[in-house]
Design an enzyme around this catalytic site. Structure first.
Site, PDB file in Angstrom:
ATOM      1  N   ASP A  13      47.403  46.891  41.810  1.00  0.00           N
ATOM      2  CA  ASP A  13      45.952  46.913  41.584  1.00  0.00           C
ATOM      3  C   ASP A  13      45.524  46.038  40.411  1.00  0.00           C
ATOM      4  O   ASP A  13      44.538  46.333  39.722  1.00  0.00           O
ATOM      5  CB  ASP A  13      45.459  48.357  41.383  1.00  0.00           C
ATOM      6  CG  ASP A  13      45.931  49.259  42.499  1.00  0.00           C
ATOM      7  OD1 ASP A  13      45.917  48.801  43.651  1.00  0.00           O
ATOM      8  OD2 ASP A  13      46.330  50.400  42.223  1.00  0.00           O
ATOM      9  N   LYS A  16      45.003  41.263  42.640  1.00  0.00           N
ATOM     10  CA  LYS A  16      45.648  40.213  43.447  1.00  0.00           C
ATOM     11  C   LYS A  16      44.699  39.721  44.542  1.00  0.00           C
ATOM     12  O   LYS A  16      44.680  38.532  44.858  1.00  0.00           O
ATOM     13  CB  LYS A  16      46.934  40.760  44.092  1.00  0.00           C
ATOM     14  CG  LYS A  16      47.989  41.178  43.088  1.00  0.00           C
ATOM     15  CD  LYS A  16      49.212  41.783  43.759  1.00  0.00           C
ATOM     16  CE  LYS A  16      48.957  43.113  44.423  1.00  0.00           C
ATOM     17  NZ  LYS A  16      48.659  44.230  43.505  1.00  0.00           N
ATOM     18  N   GLY A  40      45.918  48.044  48.778  1.00  0.00           N
ATOM     19  CA  GLY A  40      44.458  48.115  48.818  1.00  0.00           C
ATOM     20  C   GLY A  40      43.936  46.999  47.958  1.00  0.00           C
ATOM     21  O   GLY A  40      44.080  47.026  46.745  1.00  0.00           O
ATOM     22  N   HIS A  41      43.423  45.959  48.599  1.00  0.00           N
ATOM     23  CA  HIS A  41      42.930  44.798  47.859  1.00  0.00           C
ATOM     24  C   HIS A  41      41.414  44.721  48.006  1.00  0.00           C
ATOM     25  O   HIS A  41      40.902  44.735  49.125  1.00  0.00           O
ATOM     26  CB  HIS A  41      43.541  43.499  48.394  1.00  0.00           C
ATOM     27  CG  HIS A  41      45.039  43.482  48.356  1.00  0.00           C
ATOM     28  ND1 HIS A  41      45.758  43.785  47.232  1.00  0.00           N
ATOM     29  CD2 HIS A  41      45.955  43.197  49.311  1.00  0.00           C
ATOM     30  CE1 HIS A  41      47.042  43.680  47.496  1.00  0.00           C
ATOM     31  NE2 HIS A  41      47.193  43.339  48.760  1.00  0.00           N
ATOM     32  N   GLN A 223      51.612  45.478  46.379  1.00  0.00           N
ATOM     33  CA  GLN A 223      52.256  46.237  45.297  1.00  0.00           C
ATOM     34  C   GLN A 223      52.539  45.330  44.092  1.00  0.00           C
ATOM     35  O   GLN A 223      51.803  44.398  43.871  1.00  0.00           O
ATOM     36  CB  GLN A 223      53.512  46.968  45.787  1.00  0.00           C
ATOM     37  CG  GLN A 223      53.207  48.060  46.796  1.00  0.00           C
ATOM     38  CD  GLN A 223      52.875  47.513  48.167  1.00  0.00           C
ATOM     39  OE1 GLN A 223      53.628  46.722  48.735  1.00  0.00           O
ATOM     40  NE2 GLN A 223      51.754  47.908  48.726  1.00  0.00           N
TER      41      GLN A 223
HETATM   42  P1  GDP Z   1      44.881  44.447  44.068  1.00  0.00           P
HETATM   43  O1  GDP Z   1      45.489  45.588  44.814  1.00  0.00           O
HETATM   44  O2  GDP Z   1      45.817  43.821  43.090  1.00  0.00           O
HETATM   45  O3  GDP Z   1      44.240  43.428  44.977  1.00  0.00           O
HETATM   46  O4  GDP Z   1      43.700  45.073  43.183  1.00  0.00           O
HETATM   47  P2  GDP Z   1      42.620  46.190  43.618  1.00  0.00           P
HETATM   48  O5  GDP Z   1      41.600  45.535  44.467  1.00  0.00           O
HETATM   49  O6  GDP Z   1      43.289  47.406  44.115  1.00  0.00           O
HETATM   50  O7  GDP Z   1      42.019  46.586  42.203  1.00  0.00           O
HETATM   51  C1  GDP Z   1      41.440  45.653  41.352  1.00  0.00           C
HETATM   52  C2  GDP Z   1      39.981  46.063  41.101  1.00  0.00           C
HETATM   53  O8  GDP Z   1      39.479  45.329  40.001  1.00  0.00           O
HETATM   54  C3  GDP Z   1      39.039  45.756  42.249  1.00  0.00           C
HETATM   55  O9  GDP Z   1      38.043  46.726  42.288  1.00  0.00           O
HETATM   56  C4  GDP Z   1      38.457  44.390  41.861  1.00  0.00           C
HETATM   57  O10 GDP Z   1      37.162  44.168  42.420  1.00  0.00           O
HETATM   58  C5  GDP Z   1      38.357  44.533  40.380  1.00  0.00           C
HETATM   59  N1  GDP Z   1      38.490  43.304  39.579  1.00  0.00           N
HETATM   60  C6  GDP Z   1      39.308  42.240  39.784  1.00  0.00           C
HETATM   61  N2  GDP Z   1      39.205  41.381  38.744  1.00  0.00           N
HETATM   62  C7  GDP Z   1      38.329  41.937  37.858  1.00  0.00           C
HETATM   63  C8  GDP Z   1      37.839  41.550  36.564  1.00  0.00           C
HETATM   64  O11 GDP Z   1      38.203  40.522  35.998  1.00  0.00           O
HETATM   65  N3  GDP Z   1      36.939  42.403  35.975  1.00  0.00           N
HETATM   66  C9  GDP Z   1      36.530  43.573  36.557  1.00  0.00           C
HETATM   67  N4  GDP Z   1      35.661  44.356  35.896  1.00  0.00           N
HETATM   68  N5  GDP Z   1      36.979  43.955  37.762  1.00  0.00           N
HETATM   69  C10 GDP Z   1      37.874  43.150  38.397  1.00  0.00           C
HETATM   70  P1  IMO Z   2      48.356  47.148  45.864  1.00  0.00           P
HETATM   71  O1  IMO Z   2      48.860  46.071  46.777  1.00  0.00           O
HETATM   72  C1  IMO Z   2      49.247  50.731  43.532  1.00  0.00           C
HETATM   73  C2  IMO Z   2      52.501  53.269  44.989  1.00  0.00           C
HETATM   74  C3  IMO Z   2      52.144  54.661  45.502  1.00  0.00           C
HETATM   75  C4  IMO Z   2      53.413  55.417  45.132  1.00  0.00           C
HETATM   76  C5  IMO Z   2      54.514  54.383  45.392  1.00  0.00           C
HETATM   77  C6  IMO Z   2      55.197  54.519  46.741  1.00  0.00           C
HETATM   78  O2  IMO Z   2      46.951  47.567  46.132  1.00  0.00           O
HETATM   79  O3  IMO Z   2      48.615  46.808  44.432  1.00  0.00           O
HETATM   80  P2  IMO Z   2      54.442  53.988  49.236  1.00  0.00           P
HETATM   81  O4  IMO Z   2      53.311  54.539  50.063  1.00  0.00           O
HETATM   82  O5  IMO Z   2      54.390  52.502  49.061  1.00  0.00           O
HETATM   83  O6  IMO Z   2      55.789  54.459  49.703  1.00  0.00           O
HETATM   84  O7  IMO Z   2      54.222  54.649  47.777  1.00  0.00           O
HETATM   85  O8  IMO Z   2      53.876  53.113  45.310  1.00  0.00           O
HETATM   86  N1  IMO Z   2      51.771  52.165  45.640  1.00  0.00           N
HETATM   87  C7  IMO Z   2      50.785  51.476  45.040  1.00  0.00           C
HETATM   88  N2  IMO Z   2      50.195  51.629  43.836  1.00  0.00           N
HETATM   89  N3  IMO Z   2      48.860  49.706  44.322  1.00  0.00           N
HETATM   90  C8  IMO Z   2      49.475  49.517  45.517  1.00  0.00           C
HETATM   91  O9  IMO Z   2      49.241  48.429  46.282  1.00  0.00           O
HETATM   92  C9  IMO Z   2      50.451  50.445  45.945  1.00  0.00           C
HETATM   93  N4  IMO Z   2      51.220  50.564  47.065  1.00  0.00           N
HETATM   94  C10 IMO Z   2      52.022  51.617  46.849  1.00  0.00           C
HETATM   95  O10 IMO Z   2      51.015  55.177  44.838  1.00  0.00           O
HETATM   96  O11 IMO Z   2      53.427  55.705  43.753  1.00  0.00           O
HETATM   97 MG    MG Z   3      45.200  47.618  45.121  1.00  0.00          MG
END
Ligand code: GDP
Ligand code: IMO
Ligand code: MG
Length: 428
Positions: A13, A16, A40-41, A223
């Site tokens: 998270d 990416k 979850g992106h 991840q």
């Molecule tokens: P990912 O799984 O690595 O793609 O990241 P997620 O989407 O799960 O979580 C990142 C969160 O941060 C999302 O809600 C993005 O919209 C938000 N985000 C990304 N870059 C920035 C930033 O520079 N500032 C803020 N405030 N939010 C950001």
């Molecule tokens: P993105 O791509 C954050 C965590 C789960 C759990 C562990 C194993 O959005 O960064 P799984 O279902 O993969 O067997 O769970 O990994 N986990 C993540 N945490 N971001 C993710 O993906 C994750 N994908 C799995 O919460 O601790």
């Molecule tokens: Mg994510």
């Protein structure tokens, strides 16, 4: 620069999805190489916000060919749900390619994920419950079902029988559940076969040919480094290779073809699920970061655990992935804090560790050693160059660069596409 890998440097998270989207207009292919719909992106484009789980974020960029590589585990029902969601919002999904060798997540994998977690009790991992671990376990146990198997019902039946053979004993005798019917699984998987067939390709060949033609490929990890099956905080990890090496295995290109590796890292740290997290905050500052950063899991809706930036982890991620660039996200979330602690090393039972301890117990007992940096009050969301940042924000970034083992090439100052400070060209 034709082959670029993008990975998470912490526990996921990091942003990416946004980083991939930023590069989307300049690449020809975006390849997902590991994980499945546990990811979850979030991508914010203008007023539109997209949450992607299984599909590579590059699908949102017109012109990009999105690829689900052989290293991914595919829940076919989720695949079609996501494609329909995007189509209904006007996104062109017609170019998607799916590897014939990617493994399938069937409903019994989801069932097993959930019952295993319940059975583990205190030792649970806190998985997303999407069947990721059980599907990869089948792959390694050589009883997995691959996408190509869906197109030969006889073979598919034999594979399902082989996969369920031991599991039904386990489900009935250990977990006290009903046995899974072969016919039900066969029907569930065959339901999608015809719709899936046109997307299926020999993706390693397609990707190598694209490289030969001088196309630009972005390999997008799900991840992150600390969730990697080998290099993460085992056993509190996911079941795939989320580090840069995984891009090679999970897509079928050779290691000599990779030109650069971008690590995405937050200006602080978060983690979802169970497992050690040295800089975790249990006080109101943790709640502040959670609230201000909107730190809620995109996949499961769980509140993310929050803590300070950990330079030991940043250096570890730089080393394990061979990072060439860091994209630091969410600097804006730190605005308004008087002081910002940064973990520079660990104290483990009186001994200082500047690098990640090799021993799991040492990491579980690591107490962060902090340097404190002065914060800033000014809103930084409109900053587009380093010079636009307040002096203390610039010093904070300089400090992170000095101790993280890699140059910082971009800084995120908000969730939107344009809320970024570019420093070095990420594709040169
Ligand atoms: P990912 O799984 O690595 O793609 O990241 P997620 O989407 O799960 O979580 C990142 C969160 O941060 C999302 O809600 C993005 O919209 C938000 N985000 C990304 N870059 C920035 C930033 O520079 N500032 C803020 N405030 N939010 C950001
Ligand atoms: P993105 O791509 C954050 C965590 C789960 C759990 C562990 C194993 O959005 O960064 P799984 O279902 O993969 O067997 O769970 O990994 N986990 C993540 N945490 N971001 C993710 O993906 C994750 N994908 C799995 O919460 O601790
Ligand atoms: Mg994510």
């Amino acid at each position: 620069m034709p082959a670029v890998v993008l990975v998470g440097a912490q526990w996921g998270d990091e942003g990416k999805g946004k980083a991939t989207d930023l590069l989307g207009s300049r690449v020809d292919y975006v390849v997902k190489f590991n994980g499945g719909n546990n990811a979850g992106h979030t991508v914010v484009i203008g007023d539109e916000k997209y949450a992607l789980h299984l599909l590579p974020s590059g699908i949102l960029s017109p012109g990009v060919i999105p690829v689900i590589g052989n290293g991914v585990v595919v829940d076919i029902e989720v695949l079609f749900q996501e494609l329909e969601m995007l189509s209904s919002r006007g996104v062109d999904v017609s170019k998607l390619l799916v590897s014939s060798q990617a493994h399938v997540i069937a409903s019994f994998h989801r069932t097993l994920d959930k019952v295993t977690e319940r059975f583990l009790g205190q030792r649970r991992i806190g998985t997303t419950g999407r069947g990721i671990g059980p599907s990869y376990a089948d792959k390694i146990n050589r009883v997995g079902i691959r996408i190509a198997d869906l197109f030969d019902p006889k073979i598919l039946r034999a594979k399902i029988e082989g996969s369920l053979d031991q599991k039904n004993h386990l489900l009935v005798k250990v977990y006290n559940r009903r046995a899974v019917e072969v016919d039900a699984v066969l029907e569930e998987l065959l339901a999608y076969a015809d719709r899936l067939r046109p997307m299926v390709a020999n993706t390693p060949l397609v990707l190598n040919n694209a490289l030969d033609e001088g196309k630009t490929l972005l390999f997008e990890a799900g991840q992150a480094t600390m969730l990697d099956i080998d290099h993460g905080t085992y056993p509190f990890v996911t079941s795939s290779s989320a580090t840069a090496g995984g891009a090679v295995i999970g897509s079928g290109i050779g290691p000599t073809r990779i030109d650069s590796v971008i690590g995405v890292i937050k200006a602080y740290t978060t983690r979802v699920g169970e497992g050690p997290f040295p800089t975790e905050l249990f006080d109101e500052t943790g709640v502040y970061l959670q609230t201000k950063g909107g730190e809620v899991g995109v996949t499961t809706g769980r509140a993310r655990r929050c803590g300070w930036y950990d330079a030991v982890i940043a250096r570890y991620a730089s080393r394990i992935n061979g990072l060439t660039d860091l994209v630091v996200t969410k600097l804006d979330v730190l605005t308004g804090l008087e002081k910002i602690p940064v973990c520079v090393a660990y104290n483990v039972d009186g001994q200082r560790f500047d690098e990640m301890p090799d021993n799991q117990s040492d990491f579980h007992h690591a107490v962060p050693i902090y340097d404190e940096l002065p914060g800033w009050e000014e809103d930084i969301s409109a900053a587009r160059t380093l010079a636009d940042l307040p002096a203390n924000a610039r010093s904070y970034m300089q400090f992170l660069e000095d101790i993280s083992g890699c140059r910082i090439s971009a800084i995120g100052v908000g969730p939107a596409r344009n809320e970024i400070i570019p420093i070095h060209n990420l594709l040169s």
